[in-house]
Design a protein around this motif. Structure first.
Motif, PDB file in Angstrom:
ATOM      1  N   THR A 404      82.171  57.617  62.642  1.00  0.00           N
ATOM      2  CA  THR A 404      82.746  58.042  63.420  1.00  0.00           C
ATOM      3  C   THR A 404      83.651  58.641  62.443  1.00  0.00           C
ATOM      4  OG1 THR A 404      82.401  57.363  65.658  1.00  0.00           O
ATOM      5  CG2 THR A 404      84.488  58.582  65.262  1.00  0.00           C
ATOM      6  N   ASP A 405      84.436  57.990  61.682  1.00  0.00           N
ATOM      7  CA  ASP A 405      85.762  58.590  60.937  1.00  0.00           C
ATOM      8  C   ASP A 405      84.585  58.987  60.067  1.00  0.00           C
ATOM      9  OD1 ASP A 405      87.630  57.166  62.301  1.00  0.00           O
ATOM     10  OD2 ASP A 405      87.334  55.376  61.224  1.00  0.00           O
ATOM     11  N   THR A 406      84.547  58.942  59.493  1.00  0.00           N
ATOM     12  CA  THR A 406      83.809  60.349  58.386  1.00  0.00           C
ATOM     13  C   THR A 406      83.597  61.847  58.935  1.00  0.00           C
ATOM     14  OG1 THR A 406      82.822  58.696  57.762  1.00  0.00           O
ATOM     15  CG2 THR A 406      81.991  61.211  57.129  1.00  0.00           C
ATOM     16  N   LEU A 407      82.503  61.739  60.319  1.00  0.00           N
ATOM     17  CA  LEU A 407      82.518  62.547  61.133  1.00  0.00           C
ATOM     18  C   LEU A 407      84.100  63.734  61.372  1.00  0.00           C
ATOM     19  CD1 LEU A 407      79.801  62.310  63.139  1.00  0.00           C
ATOM     20  CD2 LEU A 407      79.649  63.819  60.885  1.00  0.00           C
ATOM     21  N   LEU A 408      84.863  62.814  61.566  1.00  0.00           N
ATOM     22  CA  LEU A 408      86.010  63.399  62.764  1.00  0.00           C
ATOM     23  C   LEU A 408      86.746  63.875  61.228  1.00  0.00           C
ATOM     24  CD1 LEU A 408      87.543  60.475  64.273  1.00  0.00           C
ATOM     25  CD2 LEU A 408      87.117  63.093  64.933  1.00  0.00           C
ATOM     26  N   SER A 409      86.827  63.816  59.630  1.00  0.00           N
ATOM     27  CA  SER A 409      87.428  64.133  58.531  1.00  0.00           C
ATOM     28  C   SER A 409      86.590  65.550  58.092  1.00  0.00           C
ATOM     29  CB  SER A 409      87.389  62.853  57.840  1.00  0.00           C
ATOM     30  OG  SER A 409      85.590  62.611  57.085  1.00  0.00           O
ATOM     31  N   GLU A 410      85.189  65.102  58.132  1.00  0.00           N
ATOM     32  CA  GLU A 410      84.917  66.701  58.412  1.00  0.00           C
ATOM     33  C   GLU A 410      85.025  68.003  59.487  1.00  0.00           C
ATOM     34  OE1 GLU A 410      80.699  65.373  57.774  1.00  0.00           O
ATOM     35  OE2 GLU A 410      81.365  64.360  55.800  1.00  0.00           O
ATOM     36  N   GLY A 411      85.213  67.903  60.358  1.00  0.00           N
ATOM     37  CA  GLY A 411      85.133  68.739  61.358  1.00  0.00           C
ATOM     38  C   GLY A 411      85.359  68.231  62.845  1.00  0.00           C
ATOM     39  N   SER A 412      84.307  67.481  63.256  1.00  0.00           N
ATOM     40  CA  SER A 412      83.456  67.099  64.367  1.00  0.00           C
ATOM     41  C   SER A 412      84.469  66.838  65.459  1.00  0.00           C
ATOM     42  CB  SER A 412      82.719  66.355  64.569  1.00  0.00           C
ATOM     43  OG  SER A 412      81.563  66.794  63.510  1.00  0.00           O
ATOM     44  N   SER A 413      84.402  67.273  66.426  1.00  0.00           N
ATOM     45  CA  SER A 413      85.065  66.935  67.683  1.00  0.00           C
ATOM     46  C   SER A 413      84.811  65.722  68.179  1.00  0.00           C
ATOM     47  CB  SER A 413      84.116  67.858  69.264  1.00  0.00           C
ATOM     48  OG  SER A 413      83.555  67.811  68.876  1.00  0.00           O
ATOM     49  N   GLN A 414      85.746  65.148  68.361  1.00  0.00           N
ATOM     50  CA  GLN A 414      85.788  63.611  69.467  1.00  0.00           C
ATOM     51  C   GLN A 414      84.233  63.398  69.666  1.00  0.00           C
ATOM     52  OE1 GLN A 414      88.655  61.712  67.920  1.00  0.00           O
ATOM     53  NE2 GLN A 414      88.285  59.828  69.412  1.00  0.00           N
ATOM     54  N   ALA A 415      83.779  63.866  70.807  1.00  0.00           N
ATOM     55  CA  ALA A 415      83.091  63.660  71.278  1.00  0.00           C
ATOM     56  C   ALA A 415      81.219  63.706  70.259  1.00  0.00           C
ATOM     57  CB  ALA A 415      82.348  64.606  72.605  1.00  0.00           C
ATOM     58  N   GLU A 416      81.607  64.737  69.458  1.00  0.00           N
ATOM     59  CA  GLU A 416      80.839  64.521  68.496  1.00  0.00           C
ATOM     60  C   GLU A 416      80.439  63.929  67.423  1.00  0.00           C
ATOM     61  OE1 GLU A 416      79.538  69.605  68.192  1.00  0.00           O
ATOM     62  OE2 GLU A 416      81.157  68.222  66.460  1.00  0.00           O
ATOM     63  N   ALA A 417      81.737  63.103  67.030  1.00  0.00           N
ATOM     64  CA  ALA A 417      81.623  62.672  66.039  1.00  0.00           C
ATOM     65  C   ALA A 417      81.244  60.819  66.937  1.00  0.00           C
ATOM     66  CB  ALA A 417      83.125  62.282  65.616  1.00  0.00           C
ATOM     67  N   LEU A 418      81.851  60.935  67.625  1.00  0.00           N
ATOM     68  CA  LEU A 418      81.868  59.290  68.647  1.00  0.00           C
ATOM     69  C   LEU A 418      79.466  59.256  68.326  1.00  0.00           C
ATOM     70  CD1 LEU A 418      84.253  59.241  71.185  1.00  0.00           C
ATOM     71  CD2 LEU A 418      84.328  57.615  69.454  1.00  0.00           C
ATOM     72  N   THR A 419      79.475  60.451  69.364  1.00  0.00           N
ATOM     73  CA  THR A 419      78.508  60.295  69.366  1.00  0.00           C
ATOM     74  C   THR A 419      76.877  59.950  67.804  1.00  0.00           C
ATOM     75  OG1 THR A 419      78.551  61.787  71.472  1.00  0.00           O
ATOM     76  CG2 THR A 419      75.851  61.826  70.527  1.00  0.00           C
ATOM     77  N   GLY A 420      78.275  60.632  66.934  1.00  0.00           N
ATOM     78  CA  GLY A 420      77.129  60.290  65.700  1.00  0.00           C
ATOM     79  C   GLY A 420      77.596  58.883  65.561  1.00  0.00           C
ATOM     80  N   GLY A 421      78.233  58.574  64.799  1.00  0.00           N
ATOM     81  CA  GLY A 421      78.448  57.183  64.558  1.00  0.00           C
ATOM     82  C   GLY A 421      77.809  55.660  65.933  1.00  0.00           C
ATOM     83  N   TYR A 422      77.750  56.481  66.952  1.00  0.00           N
ATOM     84  CA  TYR A 422      76.447  55.695  68.068  1.00  0.00           C
ATOM     85  C   TYR A 422      75.060  55.210  67.632  1.00  0.00           C
ATOM     86  CZ  TYR A 422      80.664  55.288  71.439  1.00  0.00           C
ATOM     87  OH  TYR A 422      82.407  54.811  71.622  1.00  0.00           O
ATOM     88  N   HIS A 423      74.358  57.080  66.780  1.00  0.00           N
ATOM     89  CA  HIS A 423      73.421  57.635  66.248  1.00  0.00           C
ATOM     90  C   HIS A 423      73.483  56.176  65.617  1.00  0.00           C
ATOM     91  CE1 HIS A 423      73.396  61.969  68.808  1.00  0.00           C
ATOM     92  NE2 HIS A 423      72.802  60.751  69.163  1.00  0.00           N
ATOM     93  N   LEU A 424      73.488  56.337  64.710  1.00  0.00           N
ATOM     94  CA  LEU A 424      73.750  55.561  63.185  1.00  0.00           C
ATOM     95  C   LEU A 424      73.899  53.736  63.915  1.00  0.00           C
ATOM     96  CD1 LEU A 424      74.028  54.957  60.042  1.00  0.00           C
ATOM     97  CD2 LEU A 424      76.059  54.577  60.266  1.00  0.00           C
ATOM     98  N   ALA A 425      74.348  53.621  64.690  1.00  0.00           N
ATOM     99  CA  ALA A 425      74.068  51.882  64.746  1.00  0.00           C
ATOM    100  C   ALA A 425      72.655  52.410  65.818  1.00  0.00           C
ATOM    101  CB  ALA A 425      75.088  52.085  66.172  1.00  0.00           C
ATOM    102  N   PHE A 426      72.022  53.021  66.383  1.00  0.00           N
ATOM    103  CA  PHE A 426      71.140  53.038  67.458  1.00  0.00           C
ATOM    104  C   PHE A 426      70.150  53.225  66.087  1.00  0.00           C
ATOM    105  CE2 PHE A 426      73.393  54.765  70.772  1.00  0.00           C
ATOM    106  CZ  PHE A 426      74.085  53.735  71.541  1.00  0.00           C
ATOM    107  N   ALA A 427      70.334  53.404  65.213  1.00  0.00           N
ATOM    108  CA  ALA A 427      69.293  53.931  64.391  1.00  0.00           C
ATOM    109  C   ALA A 427      69.070  52.274  63.439  1.00  0.00           C
ATOM    110  CB  ALA A 427      69.286  54.723  63.222  1.00  0.00           C
ATOM    111  N   VAL A 428      69.934  51.908  63.090  1.00  0.00           N
ATOM    112  CA  VAL A 428      70.388  50.496  62.591  1.00  0.00           C
ATOM    113  C   VAL A 428      69.422  49.714  63.466  1.00  0.00           C
ATOM    114  CG1 VAL A 428      71.629  48.436  61.204  1.00  0.00           C
ATOM    115  CG2 VAL A 428      71.836  50.967  60.598  1.00  0.00           C
TER     116      VAL A 428
END
Length: 478
Positions: A404-428
């Protein structure tokens, strides 16, 4: 009564999940540090199981329930992160004492295979019921009167459990403490587990490849290796390594660790997705999670035992794990602008895999336990559950926060960054479940439907026959 004790501890574990955002906002937890709120003292379960064999499982169950109840009041009164974490650790210790001997009491009371299968199904159903009630009740209490009451609710449940347990549970006597309890071994495994968790939780501050993370991780591994050496050389080991010679015991415990690591984090991260991304309140989140818990409960009580009797526990476990791999895989596709009904609700029913897998896995994990090792194997099974939960929450929450921190630093919105973080955790998490499937397929032996896995030790079978004969000769209070 054993199921009631389980209900209280599972209720506590699930009730916390929907209140975590409120706890974080009120006490100022960091996203990674919040994982300490759900971590229990899993390493103490082995010691508690051994002590239960030595001094009596009834006494250990009553003591653990009392400690858990008292520390719940302390957690409810917490006003700082440090006090809440301290109270949660005490709750973990009490839970360890009570739950470590629960399955041991159950398998010594129910010696006949069919009765034991039904008892395990009820035991598993109670766990799912606790999760279901906890998620709804946690949301309602948090919204109505505040998160402190999610812990205080344990007080009346704990007192009622103690009052009934004193009258219902049969008195049992062990050989006494003189027979030996490996306190040094307990210290090694507990410190190793907790240090490993701490090194992961602090990754957000120091990084994965920092000297801090690698050094503490190496020290944690060294402590766990020292524990194994201790068990191989101690006169009265905490975990006699002979227990792990049973493929059913060792394989089932490894599978459980992987499965719980993935699924306890699923429970937490889906709740966080509902609140932080979709904007649901605590009560609405609890109700949204209810279908999954209800399906798990219904399947574990009404379906799993019948399928195990017909197709064998290993096959039912494989089916359950396959459904769970599909569940975590589909969760990686949740959109940042999703809606509950079309995007998440259909996936909740795939949680039936847990209702299939858990009773079958419990039966396999306890299949190598005789009378003399019932508390030990019960403690081991609960230990791997708690360690899996703790490591899963720590690792997957940390991965999600970092992404999530990485996606926020790349300019993603809060919702997109949070969702991207959850996606990684679900994949693992899905990868962990796939690994569990492979272990079940290759390590667990094939069993004929209706035939229990034989113990690695012949005297275990003799103990079961002796227990069954004694049970037939005298009534047993249940």
């Amino acid at each position: 009564m054993i199921a009631t004790g389980l209900l209280m501890t599972v209720l506590d574990g699930s009730i916390v999940t929907v209140a975590m955002p409120a706890i974080q906002n009120d006490l100022g937890f960091s996203p990674a540090g919040l994982s300490w709120v759900v971590i229990a003292f899993g390493g103490l379960l082995l010691l508690a199981g051994r002590l239960g064999d030595l001094i009596g499982r009834r006494r250990m169950f009553l003591t653990g329930t009392a400690v858990f109840t008292a520390s719940s009041v302390l957690a409810g009164a917490a006003g700082t992160p440090a006090l809440l974490i301290t109270a949660r650790f005490l709750q973990g210790a009490g839970s360890a004492m009570a739950s470590a001997v629960g399955l041991g009491i159950l398998i010594t009371l129910f010696t006949e295979s069919r009765e034991r299968t039904r008892a395990i199904a009820v035991f598993s159903f109670t766990g799912a019921a606790g999760a279901s009630i906890g998620q709804v009740l946690g949301g309602v209490l948090t919204d109505a009167v505040g998160w402190h009451w999610i812990f205080l609710i344990n007080l009346p449940i704990g007192v009622a459990t103690l009052l009934v347990a004193v009258r219902v549970l049969p008195t049992d006597k062990g050989p006494g403490l003189r027979a030996g309890a490996d306190v040094i071994g307990a210290a090694l495994v507990t410190s190793g587990v907790m240090l490993g968790i701490y090194s992961v939780v602090e990754v957000g501050t120091y990084g994965w490849l920092s000297a801090h993370t690698l050094g503490l991780g190496a020290l944690a591994l060294a402590l766990l290796a020292a524990f194994v050496v201790r068990q191989a050389t101690a006169r009265t080991p905490l975990l006699p390594l002979r227990v792990l010679r049973s493929r059913s015991v060792s394989g089932a415990n490894l599978i459980q660790m992987l499965m719980v690591a993935a699924l306890f984090s699923f429970q937490i991260l889906v709740a966080l997705y509902l609140q932080r991304v979709l904007g649901h309140g605590a009560a609405a989140t609890g109700l949204a999670m209810l279908p999954a818990a209800a399906v798990i409960g219904a399947v574990s009580l009404g379906v799993s035992a019948r399928l195990s009797a017909r197709f064998g526990e290993r096959n039912v476990l494989l089916l359950g794990l396959a459904l769970l791999v599909a569940l975590l895989g589909l969760l990686t596709r949740l959109p940042a602008d999703g809606r509950y009904a079309p995007d998440l609700l259909p996936l909740m029913f795939l949680a039936a895999g847990f209702g299939l897998a858990l009773p079958a896995l419990t039966a396999l994990g306890m299949s190598g336990a005789g009378e003399e090792d019932a508390g030990l194997v019960s403690g081991l099974f609960n230990t791997t559950q708690q360690i899996g939960m703790a490591m899963g929450v720590a690792v997957l929450s940390t991965l999600a926060a970092s992404r999530t921190d990485t996606l926020l630093s790349e300019g993603s919105s809060q919702a997109e960054a949070l969702t991207g973080g959850y996606h990684l955790a679900f994949a693992v998490g899905g990868g962990l479940l796939a690994a569990a499937f492979v272990v079940a397929l290759t390590v667990l032996g094939r069993t004929r439907p209706g035939v229990r896995t034989r113990s690695a030790r012949p005297e275990h079978e003799a103990a079961r026959r002796t227990d069954a004969t004694a049970a037939a000769a005298r009534p047993v209070s249940r």
